[in-house]
Design a protein around this motif. Structure first.
Motif, PDB file in Angstrom:
ATOM      1  N   SER A 111       1.256  12.864  61.918  1.00 22.37           N
ATOM      2  CA  SER A 111       1.533  14.160  62.284  1.00 22.37           C
ATOM      3  C   SER A 111      -0.448  14.688  61.800  1.00 22.37           C
ATOM      4  O   SER A 111      -0.688  15.467  62.848  1.00 22.37           O
ATOM      5  CB  SER A 111       2.157  14.778  61.815  1.00 22.37           C
ATOM      6  N   SER A 112      -1.237  14.106  61.638  1.00 25.42           N
ATOM      7  CA  SER A 112      -2.617  15.062  61.438  1.00 25.42           C
ATOM      8  C   SER A 112      -3.839  13.602  62.505  1.00 25.42           C
ATOM      9  O   SER A 112      -5.069  13.339  61.860  1.00 25.42           O
ATOM     10  CB  SER A 112      -3.204  14.111  60.191  1.00 25.42           C
ATOM     11  N   SER A 113      -2.921  12.274  63.179  1.00 21.27           N
ATOM     12  CA  SER A 113      -3.749  11.420  63.776  1.00 21.27           C
ATOM     13  C   SER A 113      -5.113  11.928  65.185  1.00 21.27           C
ATOM     14  O   SER A 113      -5.867  11.844  65.142  1.00 21.27           O
ATOM     15  CB  SER A 113      -2.715  11.189  65.080  1.00 21.27           C
ATOM     16  N   GLY A 114      -4.860  13.017  65.367  1.00 19.76           N
ATOM     17  CA  GLY A 114      -5.700  13.913  66.281  1.00 19.76           C
ATOM     18  C   GLY A 114      -6.745  14.342  65.182  1.00 19.76           C
ATOM     19  O   GLY A 114      -8.133  13.893  65.668  1.00 19.76           O
ATOM     20  N   SER A 115      -7.118  15.124  64.060  1.00 15.91           N
ATOM     21  CA  SER A 115      -7.725  15.552  62.925  1.00 15.91           C
ATOM     22  C   SER A 115      -8.746  13.365  62.497  1.00 15.91           C
ATOM     23  O   SER A 115      -9.787  13.797  62.902  1.00 15.91           O
ATOM     24  CB  SER A 115      -7.231  15.753  62.732  1.00 15.91           C
ATOM     25  N   ALA A 116      -7.728  12.315  62.671  1.00 21.04           N
ATOM     26  CA  ALA A 116      -8.348  10.935  62.263  1.00 21.04           C
ATOM     27  C   ALA A 116      -9.314  11.082  63.840  1.00 21.04           C
ATOM     28  O   ALA A 116     -10.270  10.213  63.913  1.00 21.04           O
ATOM     29  CB  ALA A 116      -7.081  10.554  62.124  1.00 21.04           C
ATOM     30  N   SER A 117      -8.434  11.259  64.968  1.00 22.62           N
ATOM     31  CA  SER A 117      -8.871  10.601  66.158  1.00 22.62           C
ATOM     32  C   SER A 117     -10.575  10.828  66.717  1.00 22.62           C
ATOM     33  O   SER A 117     -11.384  10.711  66.747  1.00 22.62           O
ATOM     34  CB  SER A 117      -8.546  10.950  67.020  1.00 22.62           C
ATOM     35  N   ALA A 118     -10.509  12.683  65.798  1.00 22.89           N
ATOM     36  CA  ALA A 118     -11.792  12.988  65.960  1.00 22.89           C
ATOM     37  C   ALA A 118     -12.787  12.542  65.184  1.00 22.89           C
ATOM     38  O   ALA A 118     -13.926  12.418  65.989  1.00 22.89           O
ATOM     39  CB  ALA A 118     -11.433  15.262  65.624  1.00 22.89           C
ATOM     40  N   VAL A 119     -12.509  12.320  63.981  1.00 21.03           N
ATOM     41  CA  VAL A 119     -13.637  12.394  63.591  1.00 21.03           C
ATOM     42  C   VAL A 119     -14.417  10.062  63.974  1.00 21.03           C
ATOM     43  O   VAL A 119     -15.164  10.555  63.521  1.00 21.03           O
ATOM     44  CB  VAL A 119     -13.295  12.116  61.531  1.00 21.03           C
ATOM     45  N   CYS A 120     -12.906   9.768  64.395  1.00 19.27           N
ATOM     46  CA  CYS A 120     -13.450   7.842  64.621  1.00 19.27           C
ATOM     47  C   CYS A 120     -14.098   8.434  65.552  1.00 19.27           C
ATOM     48  O   CYS A 120     -14.707   7.531  65.878  1.00 19.27           O
ATOM     49  CB  CYS A 120     -11.978   7.491  65.096  1.00 19.27           C
ATOM     50  N   ASN A 121     -13.808   9.668  66.802  1.00 18.52           N
ATOM     51  CA  ASN A 121     -14.510   9.514  68.153  1.00 18.52           C
ATOM     52  C   ASN A 121     -15.842   9.801  67.950  1.00 18.52           C
ATOM     53  O   ASN A 121     -16.351  10.643  69.277  1.00 18.52           O
ATOM     54  CB  ASN A 121     -13.540   9.952  69.373  1.00 18.52           C
ATOM     55  N   ASP A 122     -16.365  10.234  66.809  1.00 12.23           N
ATOM     56  CA  ASP A 122     -17.747  11.001  66.359  1.00 12.23           C
ATOM     57  C   ASP A 122     -17.367  12.437  66.884  1.00 12.23           C
ATOM     58  O   ASP A 122     -18.241  12.922  68.056  1.00 12.23           O
ATOM     59  CB  ASP A 122     -18.823  10.150  67.136  1.00 12.23           C
ATOM     60  N   LEU A 123     -16.716  13.343  66.915  1.00 11.63           N
ATOM     61  CA  LEU A 123     -16.026  14.284  67.229  1.00 11.63           C
ATOM     62  C   LEU A 123     -16.604  15.737  66.931  1.00 11.63           C
ATOM     63  O   LEU A 123     -17.015  16.922  67.016  1.00 11.63           O
ATOM     64  CB  LEU A 123     -14.894  14.820  68.287  1.00 11.63           C
ATOM     65  N   ALA A 124     -16.329  15.139  65.626  1.00 12.70           N
ATOM     66  CA  ALA A 124     -16.461  15.982  63.858  1.00 12.70           C
ATOM     67  C   ALA A 124     -17.159  14.890  62.952  1.00 12.70           C
ATOM     68  O   ALA A 124     -16.640  13.376  62.859  1.00 12.70           O
ATOM     69  CB  ALA A 124     -14.915  16.617  63.662  1.00 12.70           C
ATOM     70  N   ASP A 125     -17.379  15.501  61.906  1.00 16.85           N
ATOM     71  CA  ASP A 125     -18.162  14.875  60.979  1.00 16.85           C
ATOM     72  C   ASP A 125     -16.709  14.530  59.685  1.00 16.85           C
ATOM     73  O   ASP A 125     -17.013  13.607  59.271  1.00 16.85           O
ATOM     74  CB  ASP A 125     -19.033  15.407  60.184  1.00 16.85           C
ATOM     75  N   ILE A 126     -16.154  15.120  59.597  1.00 14.62           N
ATOM     76  CA  ILE A 126     -15.107  15.440  59.084  1.00 14.62           C
ATOM     77  C   ILE A 126     -14.064  16.463  59.219  1.00 14.62           C
ATOM     78  O   ILE A 126     -14.046  16.809  60.826  1.00 14.62           O
ATOM     79  CB  ILE A 126     -15.141  16.052  57.356  1.00 14.62           C
ATOM     80  N   ALA A 127     -12.503  16.148  58.903  1.00  9.53           N
ATOM     81  CA  ALA A 127     -11.321  16.860  59.564  1.00  9.53           C
ATOM     82  C   ALA A 127     -10.761  17.276  58.467  1.00  9.53           C
ATOM     83  O   ALA A 127     -10.389  16.073  57.738  1.00  9.53           O
ATOM     84  CB  ALA A 127     -10.937  15.924  60.962  1.00  9.53           C
ATOM     85  N   ILE A 128     -10.097  17.930  58.871  1.00  8.34           N
ATOM     86  CA  ILE A 128      -8.769  18.313  57.769  1.00  8.34           C
ATOM     87  C   ILE A 128      -7.196  17.738  58.402  1.00  8.34           C
ATOM     88  O   ILE A 128      -7.187  18.149  59.299  1.00  8.34           O
ATOM     89  CB  ILE A 128      -8.924  19.888  57.034  1.00  8.34           C
TER      90      ILE A 128
END
Length: 92
Positions: free
Chosen positions: A5-22
């Motif tokens: 359910s937190s895959s959106g956060s992981a995807s953002a970090v993985c794709n360099d859209l964010a340095d970290i995610a909660i």
């Protein structure tokens, strides 16, 4: 496939859209996406990070965690979220 359910956060970090995610983790929703995306994922002890404002799935298991691409960022987030003053005093 990032999974959890937190895959959106992981995807953002993985794709360099964010340095970290909660994210939140009840039964693997931080750990699985971190594994699938090659990220660092942290699921601290229940109640260690204040979960005020989190919509609960299972109050006795829900935990706030985070994702990072490298250990330095993972540690930086931990130094903020794991501060003794920010823990959930009701459960930890």
């Amino acid at each position: 496939i990032p999974g959890g359910s937190s895959s959106g956060s992981a995807s953002a970090v993985c794709n360099d859209l964010a340095d970290i995610a909660i994210g939140t983790d009840t039964i693997g929703s931080v750990r699985l996406p971190a594994s699938f995306c090659g990220l660092y994922g942290m699921r601290p002890t229940h109640g260690r990070v204040n979960d005020e404002g989190v919509v609960p799935l299972s109050h006795s298991f829900d935990t706030v965690g985070w994702f990072a691409k490298n250990a330095k960022n993972l540690k930086s987030v931990g130094s903020v979220l794991l501060d003794p003053e920010t823990r959930d005093h009701a459960t930890s």
